[in-house]
Scaffold this active site. Structure first.
Site, PDB file in Angstrom:
ATOM      1  N   HIS A  69     -83.034 -21.487   6.928  1.00  0.00           N
ATOM      2  CA  HIS A  69     -82.117 -21.845   7.886  1.00  0.00           C
ATOM      3  C   HIS A  69     -82.448 -23.345   8.064  1.00  0.00           C
ATOM      4  O   HIS A  69     -82.554 -23.919   9.322  1.00  0.00           O
ATOM      5  CB  HIS A  69     -81.947 -20.984   9.048  1.00  0.00           C
ATOM      6  CG  HIS A  69     -81.706 -19.554   8.683  1.00  0.00           C
ATOM      7  ND1 HIS A  69     -80.544 -19.161   8.365  1.00  0.00           N
ATOM      8  CD2 HIS A  69     -82.538 -18.554   7.861  1.00  0.00           C
ATOM      9  CE1 HIS A  69     -80.520 -18.077   7.978  1.00  0.00           C
ATOM     10  NE2 HIS A  69     -81.605 -17.464   7.768  1.00  0.00           N
ATOM     11  N   ASP A  75     -75.770 -18.692   6.733  1.00  0.00           N
ATOM     12  CA  ASP A  75     -76.413 -17.282   7.472  1.00  0.00           C
ATOM     13  C   ASP A  75     -75.779 -16.104   6.656  1.00  0.00           C
ATOM     14  O   ASP A  75     -74.452 -15.929   6.799  1.00  0.00           O
ATOM     15  CB  ASP A  75     -75.923 -17.256   9.089  1.00  0.00           C
ATOM     16  CG  ASP A  75     -76.852 -18.018   9.669  1.00  0.00           C
ATOM     17  OD1 ASP A  75     -77.672 -18.742   9.141  1.00  0.00           O
ATOM     18  OD2 ASP A  75     -76.755 -17.998  10.940  1.00  0.00           O
ATOM     19  N   HIS A  79     -79.415 -12.104   7.993  1.00  0.00           N
ATOM     20  CA  HIS A  79     -80.321 -12.843   8.966  1.00  0.00           C
ATOM     21  C   HIS A  79     -80.370 -12.062  10.415  1.00  0.00           C
ATOM     22  O   HIS A  79     -81.263 -12.460  11.057  1.00  0.00           O
ATOM     23  CB  HIS A  79     -79.454 -14.121   8.963  1.00  0.00           C
ATOM     24  CG  HIS A  79     -80.195 -15.020   9.809  1.00  0.00           C
ATOM     25  ND1 HIS A  79     -81.200 -15.422  10.033  1.00  0.00           N
ATOM     26  CD2 HIS A  79     -79.637 -16.050  10.959  1.00  0.00           C
ATOM     27  CE1 HIS A  79     -81.771 -16.338  11.048  1.00  0.00           C
ATOM     28  NE2 HIS A  79     -80.496 -16.848  11.514  1.00  0.00           N
ATOM     29  N   HIS A 202     -73.251 -14.458  16.645  1.00  0.00           N
ATOM     30  CA  HIS A 202     -74.103 -14.172  15.377  1.00  0.00           C
ATOM     31  C   HIS A 202     -73.929 -12.558  15.179  1.00  0.00           C
ATOM     32  O   HIS A 202     -73.700 -11.998  14.091  1.00  0.00           O
ATOM     33  CB  HIS A 202     -75.530 -14.100  15.414  1.00  0.00           C
ATOM     34  CG  HIS A 202     -75.941 -15.674  15.164  1.00  0.00           C
ATOM     35  ND1 HIS A 202     -75.908 -16.654  15.975  1.00  0.00           N
ATOM     36  CD2 HIS A 202     -76.477 -16.233  13.734  1.00  0.00           C
ATOM     37  CE1 HIS A 202     -76.509 -17.905  15.232  1.00  0.00           C
ATOM     38  NE2 HIS A 202     -76.707 -17.603  13.955  1.00  0.00           N
TER      39      HIS A 202
END
Length: 250
Positions: A69, A75, A79, A202
Protein backbone atom coordinates in the site's frame (compact mmCIF):
# COMPACT_ATOMS: atom_id res chain seq x y z
CA UNK A 1 20.56 -10.54 0.28
CA UNK A 2 19.81 -6.99 1.40
CA UNK A 3 16.94 -6.39 3.83
CA UNK A 4 14.75 -3.32 3.68
CA UNK A 5 17.14 -1.41 5.91
CA UNK A 6 20.02 -2.14 3.57
CA UNK A 7 17.98 -1.27 0.52
CA UNK A 8 16.97 2.01 2.10
CA UNK A 9 20.58 2.92 2.63
CA UNK A 10 21.26 2.34 -1.07
CA UNK A 11 18.12 4.05 -2.37
CA UNK A 12 18.74 6.17 -5.45
CA UNK A 13 17.34 9.56 -6.26
CA UNK A 14 14.12 9.63 -8.31
CA UNK A 15 11.97 12.20 -10.12
CA UNK A 16 9.64 14.53 -8.23
CA UNK A 17 6.32 12.82 -7.34
CA UNK A 18 3.86 15.26 -8.89
CA UNK A 19 3.33 15.13 -12.64
CA UNK A 20 1.49 17.64 -14.80
CA UNK A 21 -1.52 16.35 -16.69
CA UNK A 22 -0.99 16.17 -20.45
CA UNK A 23 -3.10 18.11 -22.93
CA UNK A 24 -4.70 15.04 -24.49
CA UNK A 25 -7.57 12.64 -24.06
CA UNK A 26 -5.59 10.57 -21.56
CA UNK A 27 -4.85 11.90 -18.07
CA UNK A 28 -2.47 10.06 -15.77
CA UNK A 29 -4.01 9.78 -12.30
CA UNK A 30 -0.86 8.17 -10.90
CA UNK A 31 1.88 9.72 -8.78
CA UNK A 32 5.43 8.81 -9.71
CA UNK A 33 6.61 6.25 -7.17
CA UNK A 34 9.73 7.53 -5.39
CA UNK A 35 11.43 7.04 -2.02
CA UNK A 36 10.29 10.57 -1.14
CA UNK A 37 6.57 9.93 -1.61
CA UNK A 38 4.65 9.99 1.72
CA UNK A 39 3.47 6.66 3.11
CA UNK A 40 1.09 5.72 5.89
CA UNK A 41 2.71 6.36 9.30
CA UNK A 42 4.85 3.39 10.29
CA UNK A 43 5.30 2.03 6.76
CA UNK A 44 8.78 2.19 5.19
CA UNK A 45 9.31 4.26 2.03
CA UNK A 46 9.79 2.66 -1.36
CA UNK A 47 13.41 1.88 -2.21
CA UNK A 48 15.10 1.48 -5.59
CA UNK A 49 18.55 -0.09 -5.96
CA UNK A 50 20.51 -0.62 -9.19
CA UNK A 51 21.49 -4.29 -9.59
CA UNK A 52 22.52 -4.51 -13.27
CA UNK A 53 24.40 -2.06 -15.46
CA UNK A 54 24.48 -1.41 -19.20
CA UNK A 55 28.27 -1.29 -19.04
CA UNK A 56 28.46 -4.95 -17.93
CA UNK A 57 25.94 -7.13 -19.72
CA UNK A 58 24.10 -4.55 -21.81
CA UNK A 59 21.00 -4.12 -19.65
CA UNK A 60 20.07 -1.95 -16.70
CA UNK A 61 17.87 -3.19 -13.86
CA UNK A 62 16.70 -2.06 -10.42
CA UNK A 63 15.61 -4.05 -7.40
CA UNK A 64 12.45 -2.49 -5.96
CA UNK A 65 11.30 -2.72 -2.38
CA UNK A 66 7.92 -1.45 -1.13
CA UNK A 67 4.96 -2.44 0.98
CA UNK A 68 1.81 -3.16 -1.03
CA UNK A 69 0.00 0.00 0.00
CA UNK A 70 2.55 2.50 -1.30
CA UNK A 71 2.08 5.36 -3.74
CA UNK A 72 -0.99 5.35 -5.96
CA UNK A 73 -2.24 1.92 -5.02
CA UNK A 74 -5.20 -0.42 -4.96
CA UNK A 75 -6.91 -1.83 -1.88
CA UNK A 76 -8.36 -5.27 -2.60
CA UNK A 77 -11.21 -6.45 -0.34
CA UNK A 78 -8.70 -8.75 1.42
CA UNK A 79 -6.91 -5.67 2.76
CA UNK A 80 -9.69 -5.21 5.30
CA UNK A 81 -11.73 -8.43 5.22
CA UNK A 82 -10.12 -11.81 6.07
CA UNK A 83 -10.67 -14.36 3.30
CA UNK A 84 -12.04 -11.77 0.84
CA UNK A 85 -11.02 -11.21 -2.79
CA UNK A 86 -7.30 -10.73 -3.40
CA UNK A 87 -5.53 -8.75 -6.13
CA UNK A 88 -5.24 -11.69 -8.52
CA UNK A 89 -8.95 -12.50 -8.26
CA UNK A 90 -10.41 -9.05 -9.02
CA UNK A 91 -12.89 -9.06 -11.91
CA UNK A 92 -11.17 -7.39 -14.85
CA UNK A 93 -14.48 -5.93 -16.03
CA UNK A 94 -14.53 -3.84 -12.85
CA UNK A 95 -11.16 -2.21 -13.65
CA UNK A 96 -12.55 -0.17 -16.55
CA UNK A 97 -15.44 2.02 -15.40
CA UNK A 98 -17.25 5.34 -15.77
CA UNK A 99 -15.40 7.91 -13.66
CA UNK A 100 -17.28 10.12 -11.21
CA UNK A 101 -15.33 12.88 -9.42
CA UNK A 102 -16.83 14.48 -6.32
CA UNK A 103 -15.04 17.74 -5.48
CA UNK A 104 -14.80 18.61 -1.77
CA UNK A 105 -11.66 20.75 -2.14
CA UNK A 106 -13.34 23.86 -0.72
CA UNK A 107 -14.41 21.98 2.40
CA UNK A 108 -10.98 20.32 2.73
CA UNK A 109 -9.22 23.69 2.54
CA UNK A 110 -11.14 24.75 5.63
CA UNK A 111 -11.23 21.42 7.48
CA UNK A 112 -8.56 18.72 7.19
CA UNK A 113 -11.08 16.16 8.48
CA UNK A 114 -13.66 16.93 5.78
CA UNK A 115 -15.49 13.92 4.33
CA UNK A 116 -17.61 13.09 1.31
CA UNK A 117 -21.18 12.90 2.60
CA UNK A 118 -24.45 11.59 1.18
CA UNK A 119 -25.39 15.24 0.67
CA UNK A 120 -22.28 15.67 -1.52
CA UNK A 121 -23.36 12.67 -3.58
CA UNK A 122 -26.87 14.09 -3.96
CA UNK A 123 -25.42 17.47 -4.96
CA UNK A 124 -23.32 15.76 -7.65
CA UNK A 125 -26.43 14.01 -8.94
CA UNK A 126 -28.40 17.27 -9.07
CA UNK A 127 -25.67 18.76 -11.26
CA UNK A 128 -24.72 15.80 -13.45
CA UNK A 129 -27.55 13.26 -13.34
CA UNK A 130 -27.55 9.75 -11.93
CA UNK A 131 -24.29 8.05 -11.11
CA UNK A 132 -23.71 5.51 -13.91
CA UNK A 133 -24.09 1.88 -12.95
CA UNK A 134 -20.78 0.18 -12.15
CA UNK A 135 -18.97 3.50 -11.81
CA UNK A 136 -15.75 4.30 -9.97
CA UNK A 137 -16.31 7.27 -7.64
CA UNK A 138 -13.31 9.42 -6.72
CA UNK A 139 -12.98 12.13 -4.08
CA UNK A 140 -11.03 15.23 -5.09
CA UNK A 141 -9.84 17.18 -2.05
CA UNK A 142 -6.85 18.99 -3.57
CA UNK A 143 -4.58 17.21 -1.08
CA UNK A 144 -1.84 16.58 -3.66
CA UNK A 145 -0.90 20.27 -3.49
CA UNK A 146 0.66 19.45 -0.12
CA UNK A 147 3.17 16.99 -1.60
CA UNK A 148 5.95 19.55 -1.85
CA UNK A 149 5.87 19.51 1.97
CA UNK A 150 5.31 15.83 2.84
CA UNK A 151 4.70 16.54 6.52
CA UNK A 152 1.61 18.58 5.59
CA UNK A 153 0.36 15.72 3.39
CA UNK A 154 0.59 13.30 6.32
CA UNK A 155 -0.65 16.09 8.61
CA UNK A 156 0.01 14.29 11.90
CA UNK A 157 -1.13 15.83 15.15
CA UNK A 158 0.84 15.73 18.41
CA UNK A 159 -0.44 12.18 19.08
CA UNK A 160 0.66 10.93 15.65
CA UNK A 161 -2.87 10.78 14.26
CA UNK A 162 -3.14 11.76 10.56
CA UNK A 163 -5.72 14.34 9.50
CA UNK A 164 -6.80 14.23 5.85
CA UNK A 165 -10.12 14.00 3.98
CA UNK A 166 -11.88 10.79 2.96
CA UNK A 167 -15.31 9.21 2.55
CA UNK A 168 -17.71 9.07 5.46
CA UNK A 169 -18.84 5.54 6.32
CA UNK A 170 -22.42 6.59 5.54
CA UNK A 171 -21.47 7.84 2.07
CA UNK A 172 -19.49 4.66 1.36
CA UNK A 173 -22.44 2.49 2.33
CA UNK A 174 -24.76 4.64 0.19
CA UNK A 175 -22.53 4.24 -2.88
CA UNK A 176 -22.46 0.48 -2.42
CA UNK A 177 -26.14 -0.02 -1.64
CA UNK A 178 -27.78 2.55 -3.92
CA UNK A 179 -25.32 3.30 -6.73
CA UNK A 180 -23.88 -0.13 -7.61
CA UNK A 181 -20.31 1.20 -7.85
CA UNK A 182 -17.32 -1.05 -8.59
CA UNK A 183 -14.92 0.94 -6.45
CA UNK A 184 -13.96 4.28 -4.95
CA UNK A 185 -10.81 6.37 -4.81
CA UNK A 186 -9.22 9.28 -2.97
CA UNK A 187 -6.32 11.69 -3.47
CA UNK A 188 -5.20 11.09 0.13
CA UNK A 189 -3.62 8.08 1.85
CA UNK A 190 -6.88 6.55 3.10
CA UNK A 191 -10.43 5.94 1.90
CA UNK A 192 -11.44 7.09 5.38
CA UNK A 193 -10.89 10.45 6.96
CA UNK A 194 -7.40 9.97 8.40
CA UNK A 195 -8.58 10.52 11.96
CA UNK A 196 -11.38 7.88 11.79
CA UNK A 197 -10.32 5.08 14.18
CA UNK A 198 -13.10 2.77 12.96
CA UNK A 199 -12.14 2.76 9.23
CA UNK A 200 -15.83 2.76 8.36
CA UNK A 201 -15.39 3.58 4.66
CA UNK A 202 -12.85 0.79 4.22
CA UNK A 203 -15.21 -1.65 5.90
CA UNK A 204 -18.26 -0.57 3.89
CA UNK A 205 -16.50 -0.64 0.52
CA UNK A 206 -14.13 -3.59 0.87
CA UNK A 207 -16.64 -5.53 2.94
CA UNK A 208 -19.07 -5.35 0.01
CA UNK A 209 -16.47 -6.74 -2.38
CA UNK A 210 -15.57 -3.40 -3.93
CA UNK A 211 -12.02 -2.13 -4.28
CA UNK A 212 -10.41 1.18 -3.40
CA UNK A 213 -7.62 3.23 -4.91
CA UNK A 214 -5.69 5.64 -2.70
CA UNK A 215 -3.35 8.55 -3.46
CA UNK A 216 -4.76 9.40 -6.87
CA UNK A 217 -3.24 12.32 -8.79
CA UNK A 218 -4.52 15.00 -11.19
CA UNK A 219 -8.23 14.60 -10.47
CA UNK A 220 -8.69 18.34 -11.07
CA UNK A 221 -7.71 17.70 -14.70
CA UNK A 222 -10.65 15.41 -15.46
CA UNK A 223 -14.35 16.27 -15.68
CA UNK A 224 -16.76 15.53 -12.86
CA UNK A 225 -18.68 13.23 -15.21
CA UNK A 226 -18.18 11.63 -18.59
CA UNK A 227 -14.65 10.20 -18.39
CA UNK A 228 -13.66 6.54 -18.18
CA UNK A 229 -11.08 5.25 -15.71
CA UNK A 230 -8.69 2.37 -16.43
CA UNK A 231 -6.99 0.85 -13.40
CA UNK A 232 -3.88 -1.19 -14.04
CA UNK A 233 -4.25 -3.27 -10.90
CA UNK A 234 -1.47 -5.50 -9.60
CA UNK A 235 -1.89 -9.27 -10.00
CA UNK A 236 0.22 -11.09 -7.45
CA UNK A 237 -1.20 -14.20 -5.82
CA UNK A 238 -2.97 -13.57 -2.53
CA UNK A 239 -2.22 -9.85 -2.55
CA UNK A 240 -4.12 -7.32 -0.46
CA UNK A 241 -3.30 -4.51 -2.88
CA UNK A 242 -0.41 -2.83 -4.59
CA UNK A 243 0.84 0.10 -6.64
CA UNK A 244 -1.11 0.59 -9.86
CA UNK A 245 -1.17 2.82 -12.94
CA UNK A 246 -4.48 4.68 -13.22
CA UNK A 247 -5.54 6.47 -16.40
CA UNK A 248 -8.58 8.61 -17.19
CA UNK A 249 -9.89 8.67 -20.76
CA UNK A 250 -11.62 12.00 -21.28
Amino acid sequence: MLGLAGLTALAVAAPAPAAAAPRSGVVDLTHTLTPQLPVWPGNPPMVMVPVAWHESGGFGQFALGYWEHTGTHLDAPAHRIPGATTTDALAVDDLVAPLVVIDISAEAAADADAVVTVADIDNWRSRHGEIPERAFVAMYSGWEHRLDRPSTFLNLDERGTPHAPGFSAEAARYLVEHCAIVGAGVDTLSLDCGADPEYGAHTALLGAGRYGVEMLANLAAVPAAGATVVIGAPKHAGGTGGPCRVLALT
